[in-house]
Design an enzyme around this catalytic site. Structure first.
Site, mmCIF file in Angstrom:
data_model
loop_
_atom_site.group_PDB
_atom_site.id
_atom_site.type_symbol
_atom_site.label_atom_id
_atom_site.label_comp_id
_atom_site.label_asym_id
_atom_site.label_seq_id
_atom_site.Cartn_x
_atom_site.Cartn_y
_atom_site.Cartn_z
ATOM 1 N N LYS A 10 11.877 -15.581 -23.614
ATOM 2 C CA LYS A 10 10.516 -15.124 -23.343
ATOM 3 C C LYS A 10 9.870 -15.869 -22.167
ATOM 4 O O LYS A 10 10.358 -16.922 -21.738
ATOM 5 C CB LYS A 10 9.669 -15.287 -24.607
ATOM 6 N N TYR A 50 7.786 -3.018 -27.868
ATOM 7 C CA TYR A 50 7.209 -3.493 -29.132
ATOM 8 C C TYR A 50 6.415 -2.409 -29.875
ATOM 9 O O TYR A 50 5.581 -2.721 -30.708
ATOM 10 C CB TYR A 50 6.333 -4.732 -28.875
ATOM 11 N N ASN A 113 7.056 -18.334 -28.669
ATOM 12 C CA ASN A 113 8.129 -18.922 -29.468
ATOM 13 C C ASN A 113 9.506 -18.846 -28.810
ATOM 14 O O ASN A 113 10.514 -18.794 -29.490
ATOM 15 C CB ASN A 113 8.132 -18.318 -30.877
ATOM 16 N N HIS A 116 13.282 -13.975 -28.424
ATOM 17 C CA HIS A 116 13.266 -12.836 -29.340
ATOM 18 C C HIS A 116 14.686 -12.665 -29.837
ATOM 19 O O HIS A 116 15.637 -12.848 -29.079
ATOM 20 C CB HIS A 116 12.828 -11.566 -28.588
ATOM 21 N N GLU A 127 17.351 -2.127 -28.949
ATOM 22 C CA GLU A 127 16.823 -3.084 -27.977
ATOM 23 C C GLU A 127 17.777 -3.281 -26.800
ATOM 24 O O GLU A 127 17.337 -3.355 -25.648
ATOM 25 C CB GLU A 127 16.521 -4.402 -28.678
#
Length: 138
Positions: A10, A50, A113, A116, A127
């Site tokens: 990310k 998303y 975080n 993913h 994805e």
């Protein structure tokens, strides 16, 4: 059960210079990278990726964050890939992540975080297909 998972490093982890460290952890855990790309999502692309979270209260913040800078998208291969990668990345909240996990080492918050990871074989395929054509997989 599929032997492929999907991940994104990310924008926070890219910004913090952790691409190499995270890829090293992925390789050390026995994953083979079968596709990888350094790119940046537009706000619309982040929203499309998303879409499953569209009704959740964090959707706007998530799509803003995921389009805020470059990411590294990758398809990973290993037996039991999805479950093993979920173990490697650790809990969404880095404060609750186990020692030695990617999020324990590199995440700064629940929202930022570091990585993913697909949560199912079905989502890993969806994805991966979002980012990669057949010609981009090895």
């Amino acid at each position: 059960m599929s032997n492929r998972s999907f991940t994104m490093i990310k924008p926070d982890a890219v910004r913090n210079g952790n691409i190499g460290n995270i890829l090293q952890m992925i390789n050390a855990a026995g994953f083979r990278i079968v596709a990888m790309k350094y790119t940046q999502l537009s706000l619309a692309q982040a929203g499309q990726f998303y879409e499953v979270h569209k009704e959740r209260p964090f959707y706007g913040e998530l799509t803003e964050f995921m389009s805020s800078g470059p990411i590294v998208a990758a398809i990973l291969e290993k037996d039991n890939a999805v479950a093993d990668f979920r173990t490697l990345i650790g809990a969404t909240n880095p404060a609750q992540a186990e020692e030695g996990t990617i999020r324990k080492k590199y995440a700064t918050s629940i929202g930022e975080n570091a990585v993913h990871g697909s949560d199912s074989d079905e989502n890993a395929k969806i994805e991966g297909d979002f980012f990669f054509s057949g010609l981009e997989r090895f």
